[in-house]
Design a protein around this motif. Sequence first.
Motif, short mmCIF file in Angstrom:
data_model
loop_
_atom_site.label_atom_id
_atom_site.label_comp_id
_atom_site.label_asym_id
_atom_site.label_seq_id
_atom_site.Cartn_x
_atom_site.Cartn_y
_atom_site.Cartn_z
N PHE A 262 -26.22 15.57 121.62
CA PHE A 262 -26.40 14.62 122.84
C PHE A 262 -25.30 13.86 123.16
O PHE A 262 -25.29 12.51 123.45
N ALA B 279 -33.71 4.31 122.03
CA ALA B 279 -35.05 4.42 122.57
C ALA B 279 -35.93 2.97 122.75
O ALA B 279 -35.38 2.19 122.05
N ILE C 41 -34.44 9.61 131.52
CA ILE C 41 -33.36 9.67 130.13
C ILE C 41 -33.31 8.06 129.69
O ILE C 41 -33.02 7.77 128.82
N GLY D 97 -37.44 10.99 121.08
CA GLY D 97 -36.16 10.29 121.47
C GLY D 97 -35.56 11.44 122.22
O GLY D 97 -36.17 12.01 122.98
N GLY D 98 -34.25 11.58 121.88
CA GLY D 98 -33.42 12.66 122.89
C GLY D 98 -33.96 14.11 122.82
O GLY D 98 -34.04 14.77 123.77
N HIS D 99 -34.70 14.29 121.78
CA HIS D 99 -35.06 15.74 121.60
C HIS D 99 -36.51 15.98 122.71
O HIS D 99 -36.75 16.93 122.82
N GLY D 100 -37.11 14.40 123.16
CA GLY D 100 -37.97 15.09 124.11
C GLY D 100 -37.50 15.01 125.59
O GLY D 100 -38.04 15.25 126.47
N ILE E 233 -34.81 6.57 127.12
CA ILE E 233 -34.38 7.14 125.63
C ILE E 233 -33.02 6.80 125.29
O ILE E 233 -32.93 6.46 124.00
#
Lengths: 591, 591
Positions: A195, A437, A430, B411-414, A433
């Motif tokens: 990320f 988050a 985004i 989190g970012g995986h979402g 997050i």
Amino acid sequence: MPSYTAPTKDMQFILHDVLKVSDAPTPGYADLDRDFTAAILEEAGKIASEVLAPLNPVGDTEGCRLENGVVYTPTGFKAAFAQMQAGGWPGIDMPEDFGGQGMPYVLGTAVGEFFSAANQAFTMYQGLTHGAASTILAHGTEEQKATYLHKMVACDWTGTMNLTEPHCGTDLGLMRTKAEPQADGSYKVTGQKIFISAGEHDLAENIIHLVLAKIPGGPEGIKGVSLFIVPKFLVNEDGSLGPRNGVSCGKIEEKMGIHGNATCVMNYDGATGYLLGEEHKGMRAMFTMMNEARIGVGMQGVAQAEIAFQNALAYSRDRLQGRDITGPKNPDGPADPLIVHPDIRRNLMEQKSFVEAARAFLLWGSTLIDAAHRDGDRDADGLISLMTPVIKGFLTDKGFDMTVQAQQVYGGHGYIEEWGMSQYTRDARIAMIYEGANGVQALDLVGRKLALDGGKHVLAFFDMVKGFCKTAGETEEMGEFVEPLKRASKDLQTAGMYFMQEGMKDPNAALSGSYDFMHLFGHVCLGLMWARMAEASLAALAAGTKDPEFHQTKLATARFYMARQLPMTATHLARIQSGAEPVMALDAANF
Amino acid sequence: MPSYTAPTKDMQFILHDVLKVSDAPTPGYADLDRDFTAAILEEAGKIASEVLAPLNPVGDTEGCRLENGVVYTPTGFKAAFAQMQAGGWPGIDMPEDFGGQGMPYVLGTAVGEFFSAANQAFTMYQGLTHGAASTILAHGTEEQKATYLHKMVACDWTGTMNLTEPHCGTDLGLMRTKAEPQADGSYKVTGQKIFISAGEHDLAENIIHLVLAKIPGGPEGIKGVSLFIVPKFLVNEDGSLGPRNGVSCGKIEEKMGIHGNATCVMNYDGATGYLLGEEHKGMRAMFTMMNEARIGVGMQGVAQAEIAFQNALAYSRDRLQGRDITGPKNPDGPADPLIVHPDIRRNLMEQKSFVEAARAFLLWGSTLIDAAHRDGDRDADGLISLMTPVIKGFLTDKGFDMTVQAQQVYGGHGYIEEWGMSQYTRDARIAMIYEGANGVQALDLVGRKLALDGGKHVLAFFDMVKGFCKTAGETEEMGEFVEPLKRASKDLQTAGMYFMQEGMKDPNAALSGSYDFMHLFGHVCLGLMWARMAEASLAALAAGTKDPEFHQTKLATARFYMARQLPMTATHLARIQSGAEPVMALDAANF
């Protein structure tokens, strides 16, 4: 096609009528007179509308492309990036010693909103560089500053922050990336980070990665994390670029939005790194970057809400559909514009009343940062530290909601990509997050910031609101704004008190209400901003302003917020006061 | 990879413990015993999990493709569609006379939720066919029924609804598509329709378009709109396919989600059409389809929330991050699972408490439809007519919100597409828009349905809630569920009263609060469902159920809803009571 016009007039109102920046004692603020900021804002608005906004759908449609380890940004990004550099925009609030413009942070925030609104994915390349440069500025050695900062301030080199690994995001104590000390004082960094926004791209000649890693043999968990500078190309003693370092982009992610920004998997394979700050104190250094980034992310929420609102408003005036229930407003046309309908107005007023107060909140927060950094004001530093999770969490949640509402004004045209409204929603998502988050922001607020320095800063906040209500409330015409604010502020105090009492017995009683508390706090802050804006507009009207409509509109919008949005504080309080039991009752297996 | 397991146990609980369907006097309900519905639900759940769910990301990634007027659906859709047909699923609740299974609508809703959750874009092909077939069933001549229904019930031929044109969506009176009468009694239909879901595809041998158009010389506006059957291939007298009709797909839209369903621009160029129902009464006929479609869309909101919740829950149990603040729950592991954290639980409980009550609300609504259609119960018909905008508007707004919350757990995986959570959010977004944007639902509720038949149906609703509270409230253990419901219901009545009093003076006073009223109504309905489920679970526990954990979990979830969600009614009421002024104050030019 969507369009964007920078809200310079509104920005000027906040800077000068509300915050009165040029009267503030903060060093550098005396220069911020109306004409000066007007000139800056106008220039920034122009580049945002004319250069960045047209590239926004291009970035969304094309996305980034990874080929043989090289990431290509969308068509037009390179030229626009060069234009931003030529205008000195990336370094607007960076020190003149390193080639910046040396202006206050508040001005950086103001123009940053324009750039982010016009093109969030594009603006992230320079935004991350700003954060990385600030971290080197705060924690680097003189040699490190000399080596990197000129180039980074100019965005000839860009920056990144590398925290997340596949198995750890919020819980960085689980980190596996290693940094092994070398005889020459450098480290060999090995591991995988994910990320990583702007981790690889074709906009700059070098990329300076700030990487969290563990030095073997150090303390366990988060206390053993250190921060390293890992350049994509090593830098020779004369400042020229040396050989390629052992870092590469393994993949770029497919994601919901911000397609124009490359989100990279970064592989560090014995890459040469240089310790930034102290050994095992990496989190402290990284927080310099993260706190700034969190304000910047809050700004993204507001920025996306602003551009979405502008377009929804334009559409509601153009699109003819149905008739005003009280009689035709466009009798010669086949139907009335959407904006005559009460529910469309409700929707638009929710957007408008959010965006304008949120902007004021951001700019006020930015003046606190300037006071803290330029003037060493520790109270301001404490207050902005308290506010940071509210700015990040509340403004991005609400900002996203507002993009969804703006989309709704378009009906089916809001769902197809052609009109651009879907992109604002997908891009805004985004911000809830990244950089922690929003649930983590709420935890930071309730679990850490409330009690910071013995609760001094939250008490200072309440005193400030109380002081404002007392002074402003002396005039009869301010009563309609001050009374709802008082009620909302009382709800916030009651919630805070509940946490103090119940949280001592059971921390879950506080943490179960943390998210609602963050939103409750946000509403009080926006209520305060509306009351302050109302005060400024009443003063302008009393002084015989040449633009009474602008100020009457502010008053009407303030009334809307007080009547329609601020009542949410009661619901948040009720939820908080229901405590831990409803939230914690189930065994994990029984969900 | 995301997965889906049909919530058959929960569905059985609602059907049998709460709604007690097999005891109901509605024709056909006596057959719905536990074993029978269990067998149906299990089969449907299996095909949803094993056939439809794996194709959901495929549809999202590939989308549909238009080549030389032919639309190709994503890989695997054809085979899956054939499998659905072979199982008789599309006709489960259609009359046996036309090849259907003849089962009640409530069972169609139950299995429909499974299919929609597993693959919304795919299920729309058969869902729209169902709506079109229902319209022909209700308004067609015997010949039309004989010609089209067998094929449509089997989904050998699919159906569409054609309302929207480029310049008109909600305001169909502006329609330009023309239908010119021909000597043989047919019409020549000419015009362009947009946003036609499943307008063209490769899943069926023929497509039966239902098209709204104006017969020249008819009344102005909406009163001059008629409905036509326009088949893609004309049908010969022996039922075989004749020549291609003058209708074609000009474009398919790029959109935020439901990529697996082709959203078409349809061009009618003197296409042969047949009047369905009466001349100039097209809207009445179309509303048969739209009302059914609106319930179906409400179901999509719940379905996307369900699959998003399932995956978020699984992730919260698997992902190790941080420690429980009250002490490690997974001391041998590197960290505790996400689900230990109070704010994650708050998030999950919001999802769970919404989905389960929303499902009950949908099924209860479906029993009203069955009572109306199978038993001619006019009170049930009035009640479901009142509820339809609430089911559509509230359940899709909240359903979307829940997919956003589910995404947040990751989190970012979402945010990246890899985990599938982004798709649920993007797919769920459309449900707030199509079949009448949710603002239009609120207008329908407040502007039309409240006053329908002299306000009889809303009074019946209040009586029903009151009656329930009185009877159920007699037992002490129901008090904790009945009391909050009473308060919420009182807020709803107060709001209704406000509209009656103020709306007479100024319709904008009612319409400015319509959206909040729709949500307030929705909360009362879900509160009622939780109280009814609590009653059923208390009864099961008292009767010594073998599954006490299931029922204890229901009670805990009901408590959560009462404590944390139902308080929203007070905020909605406060907004409503602030009236028109805050919403309507600004001139359109001053926004």
